[in-house]
Design an enzyme around this catalytic site. Structure first.
Site, short mmCIF file in Angstrom:
data_model
loop_
_atom_site.label_atom_id
_atom_site.label_comp_id
_atom_site.label_asym_id
_atom_site.label_seq_id
_atom_site.Cartn_x
_atom_site.Cartn_y
_atom_site.Cartn_z
CD GLN A 1 -2.85 -1.57 4.28
OE1 GLN A 1 -4.35 -0.30 4.48
NE2 GLN A 1 -2.15 -0.66 3.80
CD GLU B 1 -4.16 10.82 6.29
OE1 GLU B 1 -3.89 10.53 5.30
OE2 GLU B 1 -4.21 9.69 7.54
CG ASP C 1 -2.12 1.29 1.25
OD1 ASP C 1 -2.21 1.48 -1.02
OD2 ASP C 1 -2.53 1.72 2.23
NE ARG D 1 1.08 11.83 6.25
CZ ARG D 1 -0.15 11.05 5.58
NH1 ARG D 1 0.40 9.92 6.01
NH2 ARG D 1 -1.17 10.95 4.72
NE ARG E 1 -3.47 5.35 -3.73
CZ ARG E 1 -3.70 4.57 -2.08
NH1 ARG E 1 -3.75 5.77 -1.48
NH2 ARG E 1 -3.91 3.54 -2.69
CG ASP F 1 -1.58 6.38 7.68
OD1 ASP F 1 -1.81 7.62 6.81
OD2 ASP F 1 -1.83 5.55 7.59
CG HIS G 1 0.76 10.34 -0.88
ND1 HIS G 1 0.66 11.00 0.14
CD2 HIS G 1 0.33 9.19 -0.40
CE1 HIS G 1 -0.10 10.58 1.36
NE2 HIS G 1 -0.96 9.02 1.06
CG ASP G 2 -3.61 9.78 -0.76
OD1 ASP G 2 -4.32 8.74 -1.41
OD2 ASP G 2 -4.08 9.47 0.65
CG HIS H 1 -3.60 -0.24 9.12
ND1 HIS H 1 -4.52 1.21 8.92
CD2 HIS H 1 -2.31 0.09 8.44
CE1 HIS H 1 -3.49 1.99 8.14
NE2 HIS H 1 -2.64 0.96 7.44
#
Length: 778
Positions: free
Chosen positions: A229, A303, A118, A259, A495, A261, A370-371, A161
């Site tokens: 995950q 985030e 991922d 960061r 992506r 997540d 990046h998303d 996760h």
């Protein structure tokens, strides 16, 4: 439990938070033994932290708002795509510094399984770098070099996760109950089916549902994102203790910004949406205090990809802060909506909400990352104009994938759900602006318009309060990379369209102004230098929406330290007029020429930064250092605001970018204290200059002085950051000085300011309600 043998510094920090930490920890877990272990663990990582990093901690304690200045500029990158590995990034730090970047965000680089990574967010080992990217020692070396250049390092910490290949997951699959208790395992589908009634799906098309069957354990496991995950169970104090230890380990390898997540997801409770639960804020607060005890120079970046009403609580309160910074995702999505519609009304509404928030709230602002882009817009607001949510999402996606005749955008959809019309969008900034289409068609007129749109959007980015972040490659207008379609490990994730390798051949063209790479690179550098040179771009500035009486033109006002900025942005490809009527004399920061702020004409996709200074004709062409900016009432006027006869003098003096480079070098923590005491403090130097000569006489002196490069060499012999900031701290407290600036500024401002302020307040009062709906980006 506090051990009397612990270091006094550690005990002092721990005692400052001990009662609150124990209360919150006990409230969640009611396990005194686990809390004692937590405190022991904190001491372990404090003891292991290097002396150099502890010195940086002290420096940042002295100036706690070091990250909020207008000189901050970030860059987001994948290590492999940028330079192959961590050593490659280290070799290219000079280029990153040339870009004006002092905040380097490295995308996930810890070990994750190929084909089930991922993009690095399925971590199989929190203590090991992905082998092809390097080692933990390489990460430490890179962080050390970044610190020497005045750069901070940000790294993702995936806390919701682990990968199914993580050691905990392997032992859980093998049937060890202790490790199954670190996840959410169920003997059958009864309880998971109850969860599904209230828990939304993150990826309804590519990974439907929130649970997966684990054949090895013959049980059901919670998998909110992808089946590989596994969600961690933070109801278990062992999980929280060990994950906090993993975070602190990264900090001890030189990571300055962590960061967090997918932080809204980390607490699960049956019968709820398992998002933004109160326990999440308790955990984040505990992590904030843990960092302040062990590594107080560390920042937490949350985030939280949701509407402002759910985002803002993650700042915590002034007394009980949680995250230092949060992403401004709603402004990003509203910006691209405005590009497609040419209608600024939603963006004005969104900015009004943000401008009404307390100034200590620091947002990370960006155009692309990046998303994907999720269209979680405020459809209640748009509904008053007849906008239908499903139809509008389809319009936006059709526009940016080039399906509409008026569109030059080139992107691809992600997680396309035709039923709900809820697809998201992928693509680089340049390709979405139309540069890719113009290059393919060899249409110079279209290329010029697309470049101007790209430049205007970045100017808008730099006008917002907070930290602007560039996605690596955007500085040279990098286009989409369609090669992922041929890679079986990537072809089902669009992506990767905007995650292509940096084209170093194109980077080499950055100084050729006849190329799109050169034009864009230098346009952005000019914007960055102007922003760093003017206090009006500080996050502490008052900001408001300026009414332009034109739905194609966005107006933003800013005021700080005797400077007032009127920024105008034309989202139409046609010439437009901003029907404003500001009385003061203004300088166009892009040209250095006087320009009236009345009925301003703007070419298609153009912008204007109009500055008025309320102070006397005193000019400072140098961007102040972060320390000076936060602790001194320095007179910081614009180079561009200078009258015509001063222009030759400006050229002789140090440019803001050069001075900025000096500041970064000045922060290098490696020199001798004896040399520091012999140095003249900045305040003393400034006093000496004023005593020696007037500003007009300084022209000849500048030519005789050392060049910026020579000054930079001298700077390296100056103080370490902790020592330098200690001097400042001895002179005055940062907060006190900052507070002193504003009253003085307001006193010096003429009565004209009062005609502006009520309008600003009126705008804020009418836009305090948080409005934007959920954008379910990862």
């Amino acid at each position: 439990m506090i051990n009397e043998n612990w270091e006094s510094e550690f005990k002092t920090r721990l005692l400052e938070h001990y009662d609150e930490m124990k209360w919150l920890y006990t409230e969640l877990y009611n396990d005194p033994h686990a809390f004692d272990y937590f405190c022991e663990m904190l001491h372990q990582y404090y003891a292991e932290r290097s002396d150099l990093l502890k010195e940086w901690d002290e420096a940042r304690i002295a100036v706690p708002n070091w990250y909020q200045g207008n000189e901050m500029l970030g860059m987001l990158m994948y290590v492999k795509q940028f330079a192959g590995n961590l050593k490659g990034v280290k070799e290219h730090l000079d280029y990153i510094q040339e870009c004006g970047v002092n905040y380097l965000h490295l995308m996930p680089l810890l070990e994750s399984p190929a084909g089930r990574s991922d993009g690095g967010y399925a971590v199989s080992n929190f203590r090991k770098v992905q082998p092809e990217l390097g080692t933990m020692e390489d990460l430490s070396d890179l962080a050390t070099e970044c610190h020497k250049k005045g750069m901070s390092v940000c790294l993702d910490f995936v806390m919701n996760h682990t990968s199914e290949d993580h050691e905990w997951a392997k032992r859980a699959r093998a049937g060890e109950k202790e490790y199954q208790d670190r996840y959410f395992f169920f003997d059958n589908w009864n309880i998971p089916n109850e969860f599904e009634k209230t828990v939304p799906q993150v990826f309804p098309t590519t990974a439907p549902g929130n649970f997966s069957w684990c054949e090895e354990a013959h049980k059901v496991v919670m998998t909110t994102f992808y089946p590989y995950q596994w969600d961690l169970n933070y109801n278990n104090p062992t999980v929280f203790n060990d994950m906090t230890a993993n975070m602190l380990n990264l900090c001890n390898h030189g990571v300055d910004i962590v960061r967090l997540d997918a932080v809204p997801y980390i607490w699960k409770k049956l019968g709820t949406p398992c998002r933004n639960l109160p326990e999440v804020h308790t955990l984040v607060r505990l992590m904030r205090m843990a960092a302040e005890v062990v590594c107080p120079g560390t920042l937490l970046l949350g985030e939280v990809v949701m509407e402002p009403s759910k985002v803002v609580p993650y700042f915590g309160s002034v007394e009980k802060p949680e995250c230092h910074m949060l992403y401004n995702v709603t402004t990003m999505a509203s910006t691209w909506h405005t590009v497609a519609t040419r209608d600024v009304r939603l963006l004005k509404h969104q900015l009004g909400t943000v401008f009404a928030l307390p100034k200590q709230y620091t947002f990370l602002n960006y155009l692309r990352c990046h998303d994907d882009i999720g269209w979680g817009l405020d459809y209640d607001f748009l509904g008053q104009f007849g906008t239908n949510e499903v139809q509008h999402k389809k319009f936006l996606n059709d526009y940016f994938t080039g399906k509409l005749w008026e569109s030059n955008g080139r992107g691809e959809l992600y997680n396309d759900d035709p039923t709900l019309g809820d697809a998201r969008l992928c693509g680089t900034t340049a390709s979405l602006c139309g540069i890719e289409a113009a290059v393919y068609e060899k249409n110079d007129w279209k290329l010029n318009m697309s470049l101007e749109l790209d430049e205007m959007l970045h100017a808008f980015l730099f006008t917002q309060s907070g930290i602007p972040v560039l996605y690596s490659g955007d500085e040279i207008g990098q286009l989409n990379d369609y090669s992922y379609h041929d890679d079986p490990l990537k072809w089902d994730d669009s992506r990767y369209l905007h995650r292509g390798d940096l084209n170093w051949d194109h980077v080499a063209m950055r100084n050729d102004m006849n190329t799109r790479q050169g034009r864009l690179f230098h346009a952005l550098r000019k914007l960055e230098k102007i922003r760093a040179a003017h206090p009006v771009f500080e996050s502490d500035a008052d900001a408001w929406v300026v009414e332009t009486y034109n739905d194609h033109v966005l107006g933003i006002g800013r005021y700080y330290d005797n400077e007032k900025l009127i920024a105008l942005f034309n989202f139409s490809e046609d010439e437009q007029v901003a029907w404003i009527n500001e009385d003061e004399d203004y300088i166009d920061l892009m040209t250095g020429l006087q320009r009236d702020a009345k009925g301003v004409n703007l070419a298609g996709h153009s912008f204007a930064w109009l500055l008025h200074s309320y102070r006397e004709k005193e000019y400072n062409t140098e961007a102040p250092t972060p320390i000076e900016k936060k602790t001194k009432s320095v007179d910081k006027s614009s180079t561009k605001a200078m009258p015509e006869e001063k222009k030759t003098e400006v050229k002789a003096e140090a440019k803001p970018a050069e001075k900025k480079a000096e500041v970064k070098a000045e922060a290098k923590p490696a020199e001798k204290k004896a040399e520091v005491k012999a140095e003249t403090k900045p305040a003393e130097k400034k006093a000496e200059v004023k005593a020696e000569t007037k500003p007009a006489e300084k022209k000849t002196e500048v030519k005789a002085e050392a060049k910026p490069v020579e000054e930079k060499t001298e700077v390296k012999a100056e103080a370490k950051p902790a020592e330098k900031m200690a001097e400042v701290k001895a002179e005055t407290k940062p907060v006190e000085k900052k507070a002193a600036v504003k009253p003085a500024a307001k006193k010096a401002q003429p009565a004209k300011k009062t005609t502006r302020k009520p309008a600003a307040k009126k705008t804020r009062k009418t836009t305090k309600k948080a409005t934007t709906k959920k954008a379910t980006t990862k």
